[in-house]
Design a protein around this motif. Structure first.
Motif, mmCIF file in Angstrom:
data_model
loop_
_atom_site.group_PDB
_atom_site.id
_atom_site.type_symbol
_atom_site.label_atom_id
_atom_site.label_comp_id
_atom_site.label_asym_id
_atom_site.label_seq_id
_atom_site.Cartn_x
_atom_site.Cartn_y
_atom_site.Cartn_z
ATOM 1 N N SER A 194 28.050 -37.454 16.261
ATOM 2 C CA SER A 194 28.941 -37.292 17.425
ATOM 3 C C SER A 194 29.618 -35.933 17.466
ATOM 4 N N GLY A 195 29.826 -35.313 16.271
ATOM 5 C CA GLY A 195 30.546 -34.044 16.240
ATOM 6 C C GLY A 195 32.046 -34.223 16.248
ATOM 7 N N HIS A 196 32.545 -35.490 16.267
ATOM 8 C CA HIS A 196 33.983 -35.738 16.216
ATOM 9 C C HIS A 196 34.490 -35.503 14.798
ATOM 10 N N ALA A 197 35.732 -35.051 14.691
ATOM 11 C CA ALA A 197 36.351 -34.807 13.387
ATOM 12 C C ALA A 197 37.349 -35.913 13.087
ATOM 13 N N TYR A 198 37.310 -36.426 11.860
ATOM 14 C CA TYR A 198 38.236 -37.471 11.415
ATOM 15 C C TYR A 198 38.956 -36.952 10.169
ATOM 16 N N PHE A 199 40.285 -37.111 10.158
ATOM 17 C CA PHE A 199 41.054 -36.626 9.010
ATOM 18 C C PHE A 199 42.407 -37.315 8.976
#
Length: 397
Positions: free
Chosen positions: A42-47
């Motif tokens: 997806s290219g989404h960033a999770y942090f």
């Protein structure tokens, strides 16, 4: 008694409440990043953004991730801007991040540090891979702006120091948004031109003016050149990634021209020294050759056919002399022996008997030693010591 609601209804209610709270929109949260991860599909960033006592889940969608000018890293102190929302499925509230800014240092500094680490890891700055700058180039390619004063400095110094060198200019923008692309294109063309050395040059300027030479693509284009590259960007105190990627860094464009070209006076002096060495070497070579020829002449005289003939003639003469002496001694011995034989023969010779009054009678040249060999009327020869007479037999007794 309060009404009974489902978990989904509760989470949906809380989500609507948070979305309607203007204080939670465009909020900026300060903290430390941990567990930063970009989903490969997806290219989404999770942090997570946390401080010493609390943590907040965070999500940044791919559209916002693509606008980041640096890569967030775990442990980095940041300011996260976005909206607080509830993830209804899990009942967890989180911040939907739209921007992330590092704290303490600027975004540009972080971006440069990250780019530098990346290039170092790729070996772009490895000093063991640097190529040597040719001492006597036939052609130098200069990548710079056509209007730059640096270009005129390079041409002037090259013509003064080494006028036989060909200078080719590959124009490029040295600042602005399109500069990186034009520099990469000009470097590629210069690398294929057959030049011995490439000079990447730009005059002095502010850090922002020189920023294009910190571009990752420019550093990789310098590193990819098969031709040795001299980087001469800005003043002596200015350092860019292009300088690190180049095979040699010059403090100024003028210094780059001096590095790339030999001084004609030094070349002429070197030629004179080489000529002196060559003359001395030739003299030594000739002396050695003459000595070898003399040795060969001595050897030839000693072992030449003429010398061997002389030696053979002398040997023949010696043998002839020796043979003559042997023959003389042999003849003398034989002569003495012959004289003895002659003396013995003389003593035994019938002719000696004739001298004592005897005679030899021959008939038909045969000695007559019996009267039976004669008949009356035969003619005979009678040999005496001093001659012979003929007689005729008148009787036989």
């Amino acid at each position: 008694m309060s009404s009974v609601i489902t978990v989904s209804q509760l989470n949906r209610y809380l989500a609507s409440k948070l979305r309607s709270d203007l204080k939670l929109k465009g909020i900026a949260v300060k903290g430390e990043i941990s567990n930063f991860n970009i989903h490969y599909k997806s290219g989404h960033a999770y942090f997570t953004v946390k401080d010493s006592s609390s943590a907040l889940k965070a999500v940044m969608f791919s559209s916002s991730v693509s606008r980041l000018k640096f890569v967030p890293e775990d442990g980095m102190s940041v300011l996260v801007m976005g909206n607080i929302e509830v993830y209804e499925r899990d009942g967890v509230y989180q911040i939907i991040a739209t921007e992330i800014a590092p704290l303490g240092v600027g975004v540009m500094h972080v971006q440069l540090e990250q780019t530098k680490k990346k290039l170092e890891k790729m070996g772009v700055f490895d000093v063991n891979k640097k190529k040597k700058i040719p001492l006597v180039p036939k052609k130098i390619a200069v990548v710079t702006s056509l209007t730059a004063a640096a270009l005129q400095d390079i041409i002037h110094i090259a013509e003064r120091r080494y006028p036989v060198c060909n200078i080719e200019v590959y124009p490029a923008q040295v600042q602005g948004t399109a500069a990186a692309q034009t520099i990469c294109k000009a470097l590629s063309a210069a690398d294929k031109s057959g030049a011995d050395t490439i000079i990447l040059a730009r005059g002095g300027g502010s850090s922002e003016d020189l920023m294009v030479f910190n571009d990752e693509a420019v550093a990789l284009a310098v590193y990819a050149c098969n031709t040795p590259v001299i980087s001469a960007v800005g003043h002596e105190t200015d350092t860019t990634f292009a300088d690190y990627a180049a095979d040699m860094r010059a403090p100024t464009p003028s210094a780059a021209a001096e590095i790339a070209t030999p001084d004609k006076a030094d070349i002429l002096n070197a030629v004179r020294l080489l000529r002196q060495k060559l003359d001395k070497a030739m003299e030594l070579k000739l002396d050695k050759a003459v000595s070898q020829i003399e040795s060969c002449n001595k050897f030839l005289k000693l072992y030449s056919p003429e010398k061997r003939l002389e030696q053979s003639e002398k040997a023949v003469c010696d043998l002839e002399k020796r043979l003559s002496q042997i023959m003389e001694r042999r003849i003398e011995k034989l002569s003495v022996k012959l004289e003895g034989y002659v003396s013995s023969l003389n003593m035994l010779s019938p002719f000696n008997i004739l001298g004592r009054g005897y005679a030899i009678v021959q008939k038909d040249e045969s000695v007559v030693d019996s009267v039976s060999m004669l008949n009356v009327g035969d003619e005979v020869d009678i040999k005496l010591s001093d001659g012979s007479v003929s007689a005729k037999i008148t009787f036989v007794k």
